[in-house]
Design an enzyme around this catalytic site. Structure first.
Site, PDB file in Angstrom:
ATOM      1  N   ALA A   1       0.897  -1.161   0.000  1.00  0.00           N
ATOM      2  CA  ALA A   1       0.000   0.000   0.000  1.00  0.00           C
ATOM      3  C   ALA A   1       0.932   1.206   0.000  1.00  0.00           C
ATOM      4  O   ALA A   1       1.154   1.836   1.033  1.00  0.00           O
ATOM      5  CB  ALA A   1      -0.916  -0.005   1.211  1.00  0.00           C
TER       6      ALA A   1
ATOM      7  N   CYS B   1      -5.824   0.702  -8.947  1.00  0.00           N
ATOM      8  CA  CYS B   1      -5.137   0.630  -7.647  1.00  0.00           C
ATOM      9  C   CYS B   1      -6.200   0.281  -6.604  1.00  0.00           C
ATOM     10  O   CYS B   1      -7.227   0.957  -6.507  1.00  0.00           O
ATOM     11  CB  CYS B   1      -4.463   1.962  -7.321  1.00  0.00           C
TER      12      CYS B   1
ATOM     13  N   ILE C   1      -3.634  -8.229 -14.607  1.00  0.00           N
ATOM     14  CA  ILE C   1      -4.435  -7.457 -13.684  1.00  0.00           C
ATOM     15  C   ILE C   1      -3.558  -6.591 -12.779  1.00  0.00           C
ATOM     16  O   ILE C   1      -2.355  -6.837 -12.664  1.00  0.00           O
ATOM     17  CB  ILE C   1      -5.279  -8.414 -12.779  1.00  0.00           C
TER      18      ILE C   1
HETATM   19  O1  RRO Z   1       1.072   2.992  -5.340  1.00  0.00           O
HETATM   20  C1  RRO Z   1       0.394   2.017  -4.931  1.00  0.00           C
HETATM   21  O2  RRO Z   1       0.156   1.836  -3.720  1.00  0.00           O
HETATM   22  C2  RRO Z   1      -0.164   1.027  -5.877  1.00  0.00           C
HETATM   23  C3  RRO Z   1      -0.670   1.338  -7.115  1.00  0.00           C
HETATM   24 BR1  RRO Z   1      -0.580   3.045  -7.844  1.00  0.00          BR
HETATM   25  C4  RRO Z   1      -1.294   0.324  -7.893  1.00  0.00           C
HETATM   26  O3  RRO Z   1      -1.786   0.531  -9.017  1.00  0.00           O
HETATM   27  N1  RRO Z   1      -1.354  -0.916  -7.383  1.00  0.00           N
HETATM   28  C5  RRO Z   1      -0.846  -1.215  -6.162  1.00  0.00           C
HETATM   29  O4  RRO Z   1      -0.929  -2.377  -5.725  1.00  0.00           O
HETATM   30  N2  RRO Z   1      -0.246  -0.231  -5.436  1.00  0.00           N
END
Ligand code: RRO
Length: 304
Positions: free
Chosen positions: A71, A129, A190
């Site tokens: 995260a 995300c 995905i």
């Molecule tokens: O930056 C993140 O926490 C994040 C992104 Br943008 C995303 O597309 N997928 C993810 O698991 N983390």
């Protein structure tokens, strides 16, 4: 490496079907270059927004059985600042795809224009995300919002537009269809699977944000099913992503219908050599099975 590994996706020519997934080593021109040198057929940047963002508080990553839960919270310097990093990628020799997030369709279009101005060969719209408010999967779980975002970006840029989809939906094919209808050139399937880990001693969620996204081997069968279902529903190319560690994983995704595959979490365990290992393995498989081109295995599993 021979040209039996070359693929063309939405007009982008890749020397081999492996790509760097968004989120890993994609924050600087120098690291993108290192990945290209290591053998990736294309690279995708960390997701960039209109303004700089610092992300969530620590811990932002936790290792679990079969993968990682992150995260990060979309930390990035903003698209204008990233333009300086893009200068470093001019002679990189592989397509550079800029991953983009935004909070409205208008903002998606603005960031997309900036990315193209900075030299992006293609765009990957992050509507997936799993732990972001008012962006990411909050957009990507609604086919109407996906259609609106893609239409707006399509009107504003001519470069290939990919849409990265979330598995955290009831019907992922429906979302892919919305992206196709709106003019997307391809979809990536995905993004991470919404997940959590708890420290039993403190009895508290481990991540600063509590909830994160699971990536790595643990999500491979979920990603495989998503790619298969999407390929049954749309004609645009699908890029597979989720748990690709070995050449066997890559071949499986391509037989499910993926035209190329993205590698992310496996870099943490196998190092950058993973790109060469996967491409060499695919090539040996094609040789053994007497396929003239890697394109011949795309979607083979849909015959029955
Ligand atoms: O930056 C993140 O926490 C994040 C992104 Br943008 C995303 O597309 N997928 C993810 O698991 N983390």
């Amino acid at each position: 490496m021979t040209n039996r590994l070359t693929v063309e996706i939405a007009g982008l020519k890749l020397a081999n079907p492996t790509m760097l997934a968004a989120g890993i080593l994609g924050m600087s021109g120098l690291t993108l270059k290192r990945v290209a040198k290591a053998g990736a057929g294309a690279v995708v940047t960390k997701s960039l927004g209109l303004k700089p963002r610092s992300g969530y508080s620590n811990p932002t990553v936790v290792q679990v059985e079969g993968g990682l839960i992150n995260a990060m919270g979309l930390p990035n310097p903003g698209i204008k600042h990233f333009a300086l990093e893009m200068r470093e990628t001019k002679d990189i020799g592989v397509p550079v795809i800029v991953s983009i997030y935004a909070f409205t369709s208008h903002e998606f279009a603005t960031v997309s224009r900036e990315a193209v101005k900075a030299g992006a060969d293609g765009l990957e719209l992050n509507v997936s995300c799993p732990h972001a408010e008012k962006t990411g999967a909050e957009i990507g779980q609604d086919p109407r919002l996906v259609e609106e975002v893609v239409k707006e970006v399509r009107k504003n840029v001519e470069k290939p537009v990919f849409v990265k989809l979330t598995p955290n939906v009831g019907n992922i094919a429906e979302v892919a269809e919305a992206a196709e209808r709106a003019g997307a050139d391809g979809v990536t399937a995905i993004n991470t699977v919404k997940a959590m880990a708890i420290n039993i001693e403190t009895a508290r969620p481990i991540l600063g944000n509590k909830v994160g996204g699971l990536s790595g081997l643990a999500i491979k069968p979920v990603a495989m099913r998503c790619v298969y279902e999407i390929c049954e529903a749309v004609k645009i190319p699908v890029v597979g992503c989720g748990g690709i560690n070995t050449w066997q994983d890559a071949v499986e995704f391509m037989e499910a219908g993926a035209s190329a595959v993205q590698i992310g979490t496996a870099i943490a365990t196998r190092g950058l050599e993973v790109f060469k290992q996967v491409t060499e393995g695919i090539e040996a498989f094609l040789e053994k099975k007497r396929f003239g081109s890697v394109k011949e295995i795309v979607g083979l599993s849909h015959r029955c």
